[in-house]
Write a protein that holds these residues in place. Sequence first.
Motif, short mmCIF file in Angstrom:
data_model
loop_
_atom_site.label_atom_id
_atom_site.label_comp_id
_atom_site.label_asym_id
_atom_site.label_seq_id
_atom_site.Cartn_x
_atom_site.Cartn_y
_atom_site.Cartn_z
N GLU A 124 0.86 -1.53 -0.16
CA GLU A 124 0.15 -0.01 0.04
C GLU A 124 1.40 0.85 0.10
O GLU A 124 0.11 2.15 -0.57
N TYR A 125 2.21 1.08 0.22
CA TYR A 125 3.05 2.16 0.24
C TYR A 125 3.84 2.55 -1.20
O TYR A 125 4.45 3.42 -1.04
N ARG A 126 3.81 1.52 -1.76
CA ARG A 126 4.59 1.30 -3.09
C ARG A 126 4.25 1.46 -3.91
O ARG A 126 3.04 2.06 -4.65
N HIS A 127 4.12 3.23 -4.15
CA HIS A 127 4.05 4.44 -5.34
C HIS A 127 4.68 4.39 -6.83
O HIS A 127 4.36 4.38 -7.60
N TYR A 128 5.71 2.95 -6.26
CA TYR A 128 6.72 3.05 -7.18
C TYR A 128 6.22 2.03 -8.03
O TYR A 128 6.60 1.95 -9.84
N GLU A 129 5.52 1.12 -8.11
CA GLU A 129 5.16 -0.03 -8.81
C GLU A 129 3.72 0.23 -8.98
O GLU A 129 3.53 0.12 -10.43
N GLU A 130 2.40 1.17 -8.43
CA GLU A 130 2.10 1.73 -9.17
C GLU A 130 2.47 2.35 -10.56
O GLU A 130 1.61 2.50 -12.18
N GLY A 131 3.18 3.58 -10.90
CA GLY A 131 3.75 3.89 -11.78
C GLY A 131 4.32 3.08 -12.77
O GLY A 131 4.04 3.21 -13.75
N GLN A 132 4.96 2.21 -12.67
CA GLN A 132 5.19 1.31 -13.42
C GLN A 132 4.31 0.47 -14.27
O GLN A 132 4.40 0.53 -15.23
N GLU A 133 3.53 0.27 -13.14
CA GLU A 133 1.91 -0.27 -14.07
C GLU A 133 1.41 0.27 -15.51
O GLU A 133 0.70 0.66 -16.14
N ASP A 134 1.69 2.10 -14.98
CA ASP A 134 1.15 2.40 -15.69
C ASP A 134 0.97 3.23 -16.96
O ASP A 134 0.55 2.65 -17.51
N GLU A 135 2.64 2.83 -16.51
CA GLU A 135 3.40 3.08 -17.89
C GLU A 135 3.35 2.00 -18.69
O GLU A 135 3.40 1.72 -19.99
N GLU A 136 3.20 0.69 -18.33
CA GLU A 136 3.00 -0.63 -18.86
C GLU A 136 1.55 -0.47 -19.73
O GLU A 136 1.12 -0.64 -20.78
N GLY A 137 0.84 0.21 -19.03
CA GLY A 137 -1.06 0.36 -19.64
C GLY A 137 -0.91 1.20 -20.88
O GLY A 137 -2.08 0.72 -22.15
#
Length: 161
Positions: free
Chosen positions: A145-158
């Motif tokens: 829940e604190y890892r914002h860098y993984e969400e950023g990577q998923e957004d870029e992949e999307g």
Amino acid sequence: MGIEALPADKLALEGMVVQRAECRPAVSESYMKLKKLQIEESTKPLRFSQKLEKAITTNYKPVSNHSHNVEYEKRKKEEGKRARADKQKVLEMLFSAFEKHQYYNIRDLVDITKQPVIYLKEILREIGVYNSRGPHKSTWELKPEYRHYEEGQEDEEGKME
């Protein structure tokens, strides 16, 4: 079968054994002297004590406290004990560190935040997960829940798809 010369006037013999032969030395005075010398040499002790004529002064004398230990103690005294900083400030330091790397061991986090280990572990238990096995053994990482860098990577992949 061949004979070749080796360094230091030693000979080497190559070939196949076809017949067995037993050889005995000619028991002569020179052979007995040789055997006597071999036996005396083998019975000599490997280590022996020796009396010195004068004292050796080139040895290093023991030092009660080495210079690097004195420097370390001085630095520790200047820094003093680690004081607990505001929790929010420590959290900011931890999050900025975890933006650079995903995994940290406790020593590195103590160096980064300059906080006592016990206080740091209290905060890490709230926001992090301790890896006790696997490739990142003995390290801390942020909870999902604190890892914002993984969400950023998923957004870029999307966006790429």
